[in-house]
Design a protein around this motif. Structure first.
Motif, PDB file in Angstrom:
ATOM      1  N   GLU A 123       6.281  14.016   6.484  1.00  0.00           N
ATOM      2  CA  GLU A 123       6.698  13.168   7.843  1.00  0.00           C
ATOM      3  C   GLU A 123       5.600  11.628   6.980  1.00  0.00           C
ATOM      4  O   GLU A 123       6.514  10.633   7.686  1.00  0.00           O
ATOM      5  CB  GLU A 123       6.645  13.563   8.529  1.00  0.00           C
ATOM      6  N   GLN A 124       4.541  12.301   6.726  1.00  0.00           N
ATOM      7  CA  GLN A 124       3.566  10.807   6.731  1.00  0.00           C
ATOM      8  C   GLN A 124       4.197   9.918   5.296  1.00  0.00           C
ATOM      9  O   GLN A 124       4.231   8.089   5.926  1.00  0.00           O
ATOM     10  CB  GLN A 124       2.575  11.297   6.210  1.00  0.00           C
ATOM     11  N   ALA A 127       7.038   7.839   6.845  1.00  0.00           N
ATOM     12  CA  ALA A 127       6.448   6.551   7.836  1.00  0.00           C
ATOM     13  C   ALA A 127       5.974   5.900   7.031  1.00  0.00           C
ATOM     14  O   ALA A 127       5.591   4.635   7.634  1.00  0.00           O
ATOM     15  CB  ALA A 127       5.186   7.679   9.181  1.00  0.00           C
ATOM     16  N   LEU A 128       4.974   6.026   6.233  1.00  0.00           N
ATOM     17  CA  LEU A 128       4.653   4.866   4.784  1.00  0.00           C
ATOM     18  C   LEU A 128       5.289   3.673   4.758  1.00  0.00           C
ATOM     19  O   LEU A 128       5.026   2.435   5.188  1.00  0.00           O
ATOM     20  CB  LEU A 128       3.437   5.682   4.135  1.00  0.00           C
ATOM     21  N   ASN A 130       9.086   3.266   5.313  1.00  0.00           N
ATOM     22  CA  ASN A 130       9.551   2.731   6.627  1.00  0.00           C
ATOM     23  C   ASN A 130       8.824   1.998   7.337  1.00  0.00           C
ATOM     24  O   ASN A 130       9.337   0.457   7.665  1.00  0.00           O
ATOM     25  CB  ASN A 130      10.336   3.364   7.100  1.00  0.00           C
ATOM     26  N   ASP A 131       7.671   2.138   8.308  1.00  0.00           N
ATOM     27  CA  ASP A 131       7.644   1.779   9.324  1.00  0.00           C
ATOM     28  C   ASP A 131       6.103  -0.063   8.286  1.00  0.00           C
ATOM     29  O   ASP A 131       5.773   0.059   9.241  1.00  0.00           O
ATOM     30  CB  ASP A 131       6.834   2.592   9.760  1.00  0.00           C
ATOM     31  N   ARG A 132       5.600   0.684   7.496  1.00  0.00           N
ATOM     32  CA  ARG A 132       4.400   0.325   7.120  1.00  0.00           C
ATOM     33  C   ARG A 132       4.539  -0.893   5.727  1.00  0.00           C
ATOM     34  O   ARG A 132       4.896  -1.810   5.819  1.00  0.00           O
ATOM     35  CB  ARG A 132       3.307   0.641   6.735  1.00  0.00           C
ATOM     36  N   ARG A 134       7.364  -1.160   4.247  1.00  0.00           N
ATOM     37  CA  ARG A 134       8.950  -1.710   3.387  1.00  0.00           C
ATOM     38  C   ARG A 134       9.141  -2.708   4.722  1.00  0.00           C
ATOM     39  O   ARG A 134       9.661  -3.902   5.106  1.00  0.00           O
ATOM     40  CB  ARG A 134      10.209  -0.863   3.782  1.00  0.00           C
ATOM     41  N   SER A 135       7.968  -3.303   5.770  1.00  0.00           N
ATOM     42  CA  SER A 135       7.837  -3.861   6.839  1.00  0.00           C
ATOM     43  C   SER A 135       6.689  -5.286   6.211  1.00  0.00           C
ATOM     44  O   SER A 135       6.903  -6.353   7.116  1.00  0.00           O
ATOM     45  CB  SER A 135       6.857  -3.534   8.005  1.00  0.00           C
TER      46      SER A 135
END
Length: 160
Positions: A123-124, A127-128, A130-132, A134-135
């Protein structure tokens, strides 16, 4: 501590045989006393201490404790290949700011960057990614290589 390959103006450090021997002694056992090292390389304890300090200050070496992430509750490790559109160095700088990333290199080949990550769980990692990662502006795509088992990790390759 971040290793900066340009700390010496991009030039490789010139080490004499004694400095190389000190590094090799510390690679075998980073807790070895300066007096023991001195006996092994033919210097006084004070001279070894000065050389070690100089090697650290110039960025030639660092002395760290290497842990096994799985023993500390970090069950997921991975290498992430990153393709970049734009300034690869800027993306590398942004990746290096992320706490889960412990290793970032600019590469030639299929990927522009490789980043090693250590996460508590999947899960971490999700989140790493997708949220951080790739942004980040300039990240065109990523490919993740999940580690199944660490088979070899050594830091005693010497100074050749």
């Amino acid at each position: 501590m971040t290793i900066n390959a340009r700390a010496n103006g991009g030039r490789p450090a010139h080490l004499d045989d004694v400095s190389k021997a000190i590094i090799e002694q510390l690679q075998r056992d980073g807790r070895r006393s300066y007096s023991d090292i001195g006996r092994a390389v033919g210097l006084s304890e004070a001279a070894v201490r000065q050389r070690v300090q100089r090697l650290q200050e110039t960025g030639v070496m660092q002395i760290v404790a290497v842990t096994d992430p799985t023993q500390l509750g970090f069950a997921r490790q991975a290498m992430i290949g990153v393709r970049v559109s734009g300034d690869t160095r800027a993306v590398a700088d942004r990746l290096a700011e992320l706490g889960e990333i412990d290793y970032v290199v600019l590469t030639a080949g299929s990927f522009d960057l490789l980043a090693e990550v250590v996460c508590e769980d999947d899960e971490q990692l999700i989140a790493l990614l997708n949220d951080r990662i790739r942004s980040i502006e300039g990240v065109a795509s990523t490919e993740t290589f999940v580690y199944l088992r660490l088979h070899k990790q050594h830091y005693d390759w010497g100074t050749r």
